[in-house]
Design an enzyme around this catalytic site. Sequence first.
Site, mmCIF file in Angstrom:
data_model
loop_
_atom_site.group_PDB
_atom_site.id
_atom_site.type_symbol
_atom_site.label_atom_id
_atom_site.label_comp_id
_atom_site.label_asym_id
_atom_site.label_seq_id
_atom_site.Cartn_x
_atom_site.Cartn_y
_atom_site.Cartn_z
ATOM 1 N N GLY A 88 0.819 -1.209 0.000
ATOM 2 C CA GLY A 88 0.000 0.000 0.000
ATOM 3 C C GLY A 88 0.848 1.252 0.000
ATOM 4 O O GLY A 88 0.483 2.271 -0.587
ATOM 5 N N SER A 89 2.000 1.193 0.667
ATOM 6 C CA SER A 89 2.911 2.343 0.657
ATOM 7 C C SER A 89 3.430 2.601 -0.754
ATOM 8 O O SER A 89 3.526 3.756 -1.195
ATOM 9 C CB SER A 89 4.079 2.090 1.606
ATOM 10 O OG SER A 89 3.621 1.921 2.929
ATOM 11 N N ASP A 196 -7.249 1.796 4.248
ATOM 12 C CA ASP A 196 -8.000 1.357 5.420
ATOM 13 C C ASP A 196 -9.495 1.229 5.148
ATOM 14 O O ASP A 196 -10.265 0.979 6.081
ATOM 15 C CB ASP A 196 -7.818 2.354 6.572
ATOM 16 C CG ASP A 196 -6.438 2.312 7.181
ATOM 17 O OD1 ASP A 196 -5.652 1.423 6.810
ATOM 18 O OD2 ASP A 196 -6.139 3.177 8.025
ATOM 19 N N SER A 221 -4.121 -1.297 0.240
ATOM 20 C CA SER A 221 -3.057 -2.105 0.826
ATOM 21 C C SER A 221 -3.590 -3.489 1.133
ATOM 22 O O SER A 221 -4.732 -3.636 1.574
ATOM 23 C CB SER A 221 -2.549 -1.457 2.123
ATOM 24 O OG SER A 221 -1.671 -2.337 2.804
ATOM 25 N N HIS A 226 -5.133 -5.688 6.949
ATOM 26 C CA HIS A 226 -6.111 -4.963 6.154
ATOM 27 C C HIS A 226 -7.259 -5.870 5.699
ATOM 28 O O HIS A 226 -7.294 -7.059 6.007
ATOM 29 C CB HIS A 226 -5.438 -4.293 4.951
ATOM 30 C CG HIS A 226 -4.707 -3.041 5.325
ATOM 31 N ND1 HIS A 226 -3.338 -2.997 5.460
ATOM 32 C CD2 HIS A 226 -5.156 -1.792 5.615
ATOM 33 C CE1 HIS A 226 -2.970 -1.773 5.811
ATOM 34 N NE2 HIS A 226 -4.054 -1.031 5.924
ATOM 35 N N ASN A 294 10.798 -0.497 -9.666
ATOM 36 C CA ASN A 294 10.296 -1.854 -9.898
ATOM 37 C C ASN A 294 9.479 -2.225 -8.673
ATOM 38 O O ASN A 294 10.025 -2.630 -7.643
ATOM 39 C CB ASN A 294 11.429 -2.850 -10.110
ATOM 40 C CG ASN A 294 10.906 -4.276 -10.293
ATOM 41 O OD1 ASN A 294 9.703 -4.497 -10.425
ATOM 42 N ND2 ASN A 294 11.797 -5.241 -10.292
#
Length: 448
Positions: A88-89, A196, A221, A226, A294
């Site tokens: 998710g980041s 979230d 994410s 999650h 990548n």
Amino acid sequence: MARKEELKAQILELTREYYKEVHAQKKEFEPGKSFVHYGGRFFNDEEMVNLVDSSLDFWLTQGPWTHKFERRLADWLGVKFCAVTNSGSSANLLAFYTLTSHKLGDRRIKKGDEVITVAAGFPTTVTPIIQYGAIPVFVDVALPGFDIDVNQLEEAYSPKTKAVMMAHSLGNPFNLKAVLAFCEKHNLWLIEDNCDALGSEYTIDGVTKKTGTWGHIGTSSFYPPHHMTMGEGGAVYTNDPELNKITLSFRDWGRDCWCASGVDNTCRMRFTGQFGELPQGYDHKYVYSHFGFNLKITDMQAAVGCAQLDKLDQIVAARRANYQMLYDGLKDVPGLILPVAEANSDPSWFGFLIAVKEDAGFTRNELTGYLEQNKIQTRNLFAGNLTKHPCFDEMRATGEGYRIVGELKNTDFVMTNGFWIGVFPGMTKEMNQWMIKCIREFCISHAK
């Protein structure tokens, strides 16, 4: 049946048996002795079978399972395009960097441009803004929704503002109607950090859509706590074909080519195009239009995600039911501020956020300490106030690199007084009742 098919069938059947032997057996919950985790993996034998099945193909990098997952998730969300990534980041990184592309002309975000956000959240919603060299502009949150105070949007705006990027806090949608109107008025991009809030819904003028699909780009994410898990994983989604193409470029080394892995010459000009100052006909598979990364996933992760998608509606329903049970059991408890759904929304809750009032007679730390002693996991609202953290020390000392609107009074209140407990599908009725009992007993006995 060919020998290899016989062997695979045997392996997959044994995998199901292994799941039943090792993972399917659940220990009986014992209040005060068994842990009540804030989140966790929710899976059965289907995830393990998919994982083993994909591993036997030994594709390793993204492949058929990945493309299947992207199509199915896009359909579930109701969007045209979905690009899966490794977290998710990374999804937030890709979403933001997509809007910096030269292909967007005057609308691109440039270094020094401003992006409106909140400090009460997870750092990787803000990190890409700073890493690129743009300026995050922090506004306060409003209670009891714990999302952006939309009354500060106009004050936050400046001629340098190019975008709004923020999360739906713990699954509770922010006021999308007001934020969208603000973005349309000033011709701003909107990135919804939906990590979230997968499955949350919001209604505007009678139209209901899932969060993450109202803005220009949404992100998700798939980290274990999650709504869905691939172990690691994330996604970027949009209805804009140009934004999707740019996202794929940044995800896949910055390449100009959009061929799927293992496919050549989709554009029909692999050896005939002219790019930059490269020689005429330079192989399009090795032409780079962005300084990219990548950030792909493996097909094995996507295979797990495909099984999780089959459960997603069930997962969302369970989270909503667990929220409602906790709310009904705690709504009359003195000294607490409970999470309330944003108007016109139906949240797919990630957690149940509680704030202790200043005059409660007890502190957040005293309450959470009691809960932890009783084997109930608690978590703060991530960074609380991100601008107070050591990563801001240098910028805070110089007063450069970010901007704050007002005093972030409610943000500081949540940092000091807020915490959350879990609502994930692994929660049982007995676990919810134990959390309610512990919180009620502590608060009532310590109230002024």
